[in-house]
Enzyme design. Sequence first.
Site, mmCIF file in Angstrom:
data_model
loop_
_atom_site.group_PDB
_atom_site.id
_atom_site.type_symbol
_atom_site.label_atom_id
_atom_site.label_comp_id
_atom_site.label_asym_id
_atom_site.label_seq_id
_atom_site.Cartn_x
_atom_site.Cartn_y
_atom_site.Cartn_z
ATOM 1 N N ILE A 12 0.836 -1.208 0.000
ATOM 2 C CA ILE A 12 0.000 0.000 0.000
ATOM 3 C C ILE A 12 0.873 1.262 0.000
ATOM 4 O O ILE A 12 0.590 2.230 -0.721
ATOM 5 C CB ILE A 12 -0.987 0.003 1.198
ATOM 6 C CG1 ILE A 12 -1.766 -1.318 1.241
ATOM 7 C CG2 ILE A 12 -1.953 1.178 1.092
ATOM 8 C CD1 ILE A 12 -2.679 -1.464 2.441
ATOM 9 N N ILE A 60 12.027 1.564 11.481
ATOM 10 C CA ILE A 60 11.260 2.582 12.227
ATOM 11 C C ILE A 60 11.371 2.372 13.740
ATOM 12 O O ILE A 60 11.103 3.287 14.512
ATOM 13 C CB ILE A 60 9.755 2.628 11.836
ATOM 14 C CG1 ILE A 60 9.067 1.269 12.076
ATOM 15 C CG2 ILE A 60 9.571 3.116 10.413
ATOM 16 C CD1 ILE A 60 7.548 1.359 12.112
ATOM 17 N N ALA A 82 4.600 1.377 7.565
ATOM 18 C CA ALA A 82 5.528 0.274 7.873
ATOM 19 C C ALA A 82 4.932 -0.643 8.923
ATOM 20 O O ALA A 82 4.477 -0.195 9.971
ATOM 21 C CB ALA A 82 6.862 0.840 8.372
ATOM 22 N N THR A 125 -6.045 -0.773 10.574
ATOM 23 C CA THR A 125 -6.813 -1.813 9.892
ATOM 24 C C THR A 125 -8.148 -2.069 10.589
ATOM 25 O O THR A 125 -8.265 -1.878 11.798
ATOM 26 C CB THR A 125 -5.988 -3.130 9.866
ATOM 27 O OG1 THR A 125 -6.848 -4.219 9.567
ATOM 28 C CG2 THR A 125 -5.354 -3.431 11.220
ATOM 29 N N ASP A 126 -9.104 -2.551 9.829
ATOM 30 C CA ASP A 126 -10.405 -2.915 10.428
ATOM 31 C C ASP A 126 -10.267 -4.132 11.353
ATOM 32 O O ASP A 126 -11.165 -4.423 12.140
ATOM 33 C CB ASP A 126 -11.453 -3.195 9.338
ATOM 34 C CG ASP A 126 -11.104 -4.331 8.381
ATOM 35 O OD1 ASP A 126 -9.993 -4.903 8.499
ATOM 36 O OD2 ASP A 126 -11.933 -4.653 7.515
ATOM 37 N N GLU A 127 -9.117 -4.826 11.252
ATOM 38 C CA GLU A 127 -8.946 -6.035 12.079
ATOM 39 C C GLU A 127 -8.877 -5.698 13.564
ATOM 40 O O GLU A 127 -9.034 -6.582 14.403
ATOM 41 C CB GLU A 127 -7.714 -6.823 11.611
ATOM 42 C CG GLU A 127 -7.877 -7.265 10.170
ATOM 43 C CD GLU A 127 -6.863 -8.292 9.701
ATOM 44 O OE1 GLU A 127 -6.352 -9.070 10.511
ATOM 45 O OE2 GLU A 127 -6.594 -8.304 8.484
ATOM 46 N N TYR A 153 -1.207 -10.053 15.137
ATOM 47 C CA TYR A 153 -1.135 -8.915 14.207
ATOM 48 C C TYR A 153 -2.131 -7.831 14.604
ATOM 49 O O TYR A 153 -1.764 -6.666 14.794
ATOM 50 C CB TYR A 153 -1.411 -9.386 12.766
ATOM 51 C CG TYR A 153 -1.752 -8.241 11.814
ATOM 52 C CD1 TYR A 153 -0.794 -7.297 11.461
ATOM 53 C CD2 TYR A 153 -3.049 -8.101 11.285
ATOM 54 C CE1 TYR A 153 -1.113 -6.237 10.603
ATOM 55 C CE2 TYR A 153 -3.371 -7.054 10.434
ATOM 56 C CZ TYR A 153 -2.396 -6.127 10.100
ATOM 57 O OH TYR A 153 -2.713 -5.077 9.261
ATOM 58 N N LYS A 157 -1.565 -3.941 16.008
ATOM 59 C CA LYS A 157 -2.078 -2.740 15.321
ATOM 60 C C LYS A 157 -2.979 -1.936 16.262
ATOM 61 O O LYS A 157 -2.951 -0.707 16.283
ATOM 62 C CB LYS A 157 -2.863 -3.136 14.055
ATOM 63 C CG LYS A 157 -2.039 -3.739 12.943
ATOM 64 C CD LYS A 157 -0.986 -2.813 12.365
ATOM 65 C CE LYS A 157 -1.574 -1.687 11.540
ATOM 66 N NZ LYS A 157 -0.481 -0.850 10.940
ATOM 67 N N ASN A 183 -7.257 -4.591 1.246
ATOM 68 C CA ASN A 183 -6.930 -3.968 -0.039
ATOM 69 C C ASN A 183 -6.548 -5.036 -1.065
ATOM 70 O O ASN A 183 -6.074 -6.114 -0.681
ATOM 71 C CB ASN A 183 -5.705 -3.066 0.110
ATOM 72 C CG ASN A 183 -5.985 -1.753 0.822
ATOM 73 O OD1 ASN A 183 -5.369 -0.750 0.529
ATOM 74 N ND2 ASN A 183 -6.913 -1.738 1.770
ATOM 75 N N PRO A 208 -4.767 -23.076 -1.851
ATOM 76 C CA PRO A 208 -5.136 -23.470 -0.484
ATOM 77 C C PRO A 208 -6.185 -22.547 0.130
ATOM 78 O O PRO A 208 -5.905 -21.391 0.441
ATOM 79 C CB PRO A 208 -3.802 -23.345 0.279
ATOM 80 C CG PRO A 208 -3.031 -22.313 -0.468
ATOM 81 C CD PRO A 208 -3.465 -22.372 -1.904
ATOM 82 N N ASP A 275 -7.907 -24.853 8.866
ATOM 83 C CA ASP A 275 -8.260 -23.449 9.076
ATOM 84 C C ASP A 275 -7.153 -22.702 9.811
ATOM 85 O O ASP A 275 -6.375 -23.304 10.545
ATOM 86 C CB ASP A 275 -9.567 -23.361 9.884
ATOM 87 C CG ASP A 275 -10.367 -22.124 9.537
ATOM 88 O OD1 ASP A 275 -9.845 -21.260 8.796
ATOM 89 O OD2 ASP A 275 -11.513 -22.010 10.002
#
Length: 343
Positions: A12, A60, A82, A125-127, A153, A157, A183, A208, A275
């Site tokens: 991005i 960073i 980053a 992020t929406d996560e 992750y 964030k 994205n 997969p 999964d």
Amino acid sequence: MKLLVTGGAGFIGGNFIHYILKKYSDYKIVCLDKLTYAGNLSTLKDAFTNKNFKFVKGDIADRKTVDNLFAKEKFDVVINFAAESHVDRSILNPEVFLVTNIIGAQVLMEACKKFGNIRFHQVSTDEVYGDLPLNRPELMFTEDTPIHTSSPYSASKASADLLTLAYFRTYGLPVTISRCSNNYGPYHFPEKLIPLMITRALNDKTLPVYGNGKNVRDWLYVEDHCKAIDLIISKGKMGEVYNVGGHNEKSNIEIVKLILKKLNKPESLITFVEDRKGHDLRYAINPEKIEKELNWTPETKFDKGIENTINWYLENKKWWEDIISGEYEKYYEKMYKTKEKNL
Ligand code: NAD
Ligand code: TYD
């Protein structure tokens, strides 16, 4: 206007650099990137020919590197792309996610504070909102949805988001945060769903699909995300969070079948595998705030966006063949060896 774009050798950030250099002939950009496995200088090939662009290799999370850079350049805005960005890698090895995604963001904000209260934008992020059930389509994430993370992750964030808001409240640092949905588009690293499926299908390899393939993501063409960030930087309100999403929910299996159809490849390539641990069921963004306040709208319809993306991968084979023939090959073997129960 001088921008510091961190993580610009990634998906991005790279698209953002191309977008800004094309749109504003008087903007200067310095890109700071550590060039991890996900960073590619070839993504920035065109930017290197622009006199307004400069690249600096560095971390960073390394205060010395960051302070030296801020002392040398006078930035007007810092945009932090980053990150360690892949959920599956965060499940294998969370630690580097904490260092880059949390400490890295804090080091940048500290430098913004120290070198003249510089404007800081955190790309999130929406996560951070966790997931939504599959059987309640009316539910969507708003900026007021509580943070409720699932993976290392998303937890890293979310931590950076909280720190960003703390720097606003405590020190008055001029900050904004964007929380975007998934994205897709050019220069997307082929470990993520869409580019992984395109590149593997082109090589007639198995595709997969995790679990039953019914998990849903809200897909946004990367250029629309770049436009949103550009608007937030110029018109966003300090201390605010903006959700960015494409009104475009699709299940993973739908996406994979669509890619196969467009490439004229057989569905027999699909392999259902074990999964992902803690796999988020559904993400769906309500982008009303940015639509109303900043007049942003997702412009690229999915049909057109996926067509552009597939064509880009067809026309830029060298970019991704170089990636999948190197270290990445070893990652794929390790990650999917235990997953591919049907092989
Ligand atoms: P990416 O993995 O493609 O790129 C990340 C870039 O950051 C790479 O160039 C890498 O070399 C660099 N980097 C990593 N660690 C660094 C460090 N310590 N110091 C300097 N540079 C470092 O990621 P992306 O998909 O382009 O995501 C960019 C940002 O957008 C991330 O913050 C991510 O959380 C966020 N985001 C991504 C998506 C998505 O769908 N890809 C959606 C919403 C938000
Ligand atoms: P991904 O591109 O990793 O993005 P995120 O997990 O951050 O949303 O994955 C998108 C969806 O695709 C997610 O539900 C997991 C699924 N997926 C697969 O089914 N197979 C794969 O090989 C990958 C990488 C992802």
